[in-house]
Design a protein around this motif. Structure first.
Motif, short mmCIF file in Angstrom:
data_model
loop_
_atom_site.label_atom_id
_atom_site.label_comp_id
_atom_site.label_asym_id
_atom_site.label_seq_id
_atom_site.Cartn_x
_atom_site.Cartn_y
_atom_site.Cartn_z
N MET A 13 -22.60 44.20 45.52
CA MET A 13 -22.07 45.55 45.40
C MET A 13 -21.71 46.13 46.77
O MET A 13 -20.63 46.71 46.94
CB MET A 13 -23.09 46.46 44.71
CG MET A 13 -22.58 47.88 44.47
SD MET A 13 -23.88 49.00 43.88
CE MET A 13 -24.89 49.11 45.33
N GLN A 14 -22.58 45.95 47.75
CA GLN A 14 -22.31 46.47 49.09
C GLN A 14 -21.04 45.88 49.68
O GLN A 14 -20.24 46.60 50.29
CB GLN A 14 -23.49 46.16 50.01
CG GLN A 14 -24.66 47.13 49.92
CD GLN A 14 -25.59 46.97 51.09
OE1 GLN A 14 -25.97 45.88 51.47
NE2 GLN A 14 -25.98 48.09 51.69
N LEU B 126 -17.99 47.39 47.98
CA LEU B 126 -17.73 48.75 48.45
C LEU B 126 -17.12 48.72 49.85
O LEU B 126 -16.16 49.46 50.13
CB LEU B 126 -19.03 49.56 48.45
CG LEU B 126 -19.62 49.87 47.06
CD1 LEU B 126 -21.03 50.43 47.20
CD2 LEU B 126 -18.74 50.86 46.31
N SER C 216 -13.60 47.80 49.84
CA SER C 216 -12.76 48.79 49.17
C SER C 216 -12.80 50.14 49.88
O SER C 216 -12.41 51.17 49.31
CB SER C 216 -13.23 48.97 47.71
OG SER C 216 -13.30 47.73 47.05
N ALA C 217 -13.27 50.14 51.11
CA ALA C 217 -13.51 51.39 51.84
C ALA C 217 -12.26 52.20 52.09
O ALA C 217 -12.33 53.42 52.31
CB ALA C 217 -14.21 51.09 53.18
N PHE D 216 -13.86 53.09 41.59
CA PHE D 216 -15.19 52.81 41.04
C PHE D 216 -15.66 53.98 40.17
O PHE D 216 -15.38 55.14 40.46
CB PHE D 216 -16.21 52.63 42.17
CG PHE D 216 -15.96 51.44 43.05
CD1 PHE D 216 -16.63 50.25 42.84
CD2 PHE D 216 -15.05 51.50 44.10
CE1 PHE D 216 -16.41 49.15 43.66
CE2 PHE D 216 -14.81 50.42 44.92
CZ PHE D 216 -15.50 49.24 44.70
N LEU E 214 -22.55 57.53 49.77
CA LEU E 214 -21.44 56.60 49.93
C LEU E 214 -20.20 57.29 50.48
O LEU E 214 -19.49 56.73 51.33
CB LEU E 214 -21.11 55.95 48.58
CG LEU E 214 -22.07 54.86 48.11
CD1 LEU E 214 -21.76 54.45 46.68
CD2 LEU E 214 -22.00 53.64 49.03
N TYR F 148 -18.30 56.06 53.57
CA TYR F 148 -16.94 55.58 53.32
C TYR F 148 -16.09 56.76 52.81
O TYR F 148 -15.91 56.93 51.61
CB TYR F 148 -16.93 54.48 52.27
CG TYR F 148 -17.76 53.26 52.57
CD1 TYR F 148 -17.48 52.45 53.67
CD2 TYR F 148 -18.82 52.89 51.75
CE1 TYR F 148 -18.22 51.31 53.94
CE2 TYR F 148 -19.57 51.75 52.00
CZ TYR F 148 -19.27 50.97 53.09
OH TYR F 148 -20.01 49.85 53.35
N LEU G 278 -13.42 56.00 50.19
CA LEU G 278 -13.78 55.23 49.01
C LEU G 278 -13.31 55.96 47.75
O LEU G 278 -13.53 57.16 47.60
CB LEU G 278 -15.30 55.02 48.96
CG LEU G 278 -15.82 54.08 47.87
CD1 LEU G 278 -15.37 52.64 48.12
CD2 LEU G 278 -17.36 54.14 47.83
N ILE H 236 -13.87 56.91 44.38
CA ILE H 236 -14.86 57.06 43.32
C ILE H 236 -14.26 57.98 42.27
O ILE H 236 -14.09 59.18 42.48
CB ILE H 236 -16.18 57.64 43.86
CG1 ILE H 236 -16.77 56.67 44.90
CG2 ILE H 236 -17.18 57.85 42.71
CD1 ILE H 236 -18.03 57.18 45.57
#
Length: 246
Positions: free
Chosen positions: A94-95, A98, A101-102, A108, A125, A129, A132, A134
């Motif tokens: 997962m890390q 992420l 995909s920063a 996500f 997060l 990031y 990111l 989300i």
């Protein structure tokens, strides 16, 4: 082409962390009309449970990617005369996803953990990031009413990756029941990862992870896990029985 081996009848992908990351990224590039890919991370406890839970066994074997989340799974492969490149923990996978995909390449949705915890995880997060992508998040304490609302929100947002952290086997069974109705590219079971990101639980030091002692660190942090840890010697027994007793 997918290459797997079997531990107690459950398929485990023969991949290192980089290979697993690349496989998930490929899932996120598939046509939106394709059936969402299921990504699971079986550890010793889950495999022991699957030996007596046919539903969980079938779900794990229906996944498009199953990584060896735990040194016990790697050792079990050796006992069976096979080889896994390394342990690929769900949290590490997962890390890496992420981090890769920063810049917002993939979107996500976070589903799981207690109310407030997933919110803090998302906040942490976003601080780390800022770009990111989300698309949404919701805690994992679902009833019939809010399940319908969450599924609707996910389908409105259509994230590339749905991360589900409800603990095993609840998260696997939730996805088995709902994944075919979800407009996502892939769904990934992440266990208690949101608690770690939120700062509620500390992960073991790197040297303990490399030594295969992360289970001991978690037990020292959470003595209430002792009952669950009893699955580990049972797992060893099952593997040895499967290997040497026909």
């Amino acid at each position: 082409m997918r290459t797997t081996l079997k531990i107690l009848g459950v398929k485990i992908d023969i991949l290192d962390l980089t290979g697993a990351v690349n496989r998930v990224i490929e899932f996120t590039k598939q046509d939106s009309a394709a059936r969402p890919a299921l990504i699971v991370t079986p550890n010793s406890e889950m495999l022991a449970l699957a030996s007596s839970d046919q539903e969980l066994f079938n779900i794990l074997n229906s996944a498009q990617l199953a990584t060896a989340d735990g040194i016990g799974v790697v050792i079990a492969a050796r006992i069976m005369g096979q080889q896994l490149p390394e342990r690929v923990a769900g949290f590490d996978l997962m890390q890496q996803l992420l981090a890769n995909s920063a810049s917002g390449e993939r979107s996500f949705y976070f589903l799981g953990s207690k109310p407030g915890v997933v919110d803090q995880a998302v906040n942490n997060l976003q601080e780390h990031y800022p770009d990111l992508n989300i698309s949404g998040y919701h805690h994992g304490y679902l009833n019939q009413e809010n399940t319908a609302e969450v599924l609707q929100e996910i389908n409105q947002q259509q994230p590339d990756l749905l991360l589900v952290g409800m603990g095993a086997p609840l998260q696997e069974k939730f996805l088995a029941a709902n994944l075919s109705r979800l407009k996502v590219k892939a769904a990934f079971t992440v266990g208690g990862s949101f608690d770690v990101i939120a700062g509620q639980v500390n992960r073991a030091p790197r040297w303990m992870q490399k030594a295969g002692l992360e289970w001991l660190y978690r037990l020292l942090q959470e003595p209430s896990r002792l009952g669950r840890m009893m699955a580990l010697p049972y797992f060893v027994y099952l593997v040895l029985k499967n290997r040497f007793i026909k």
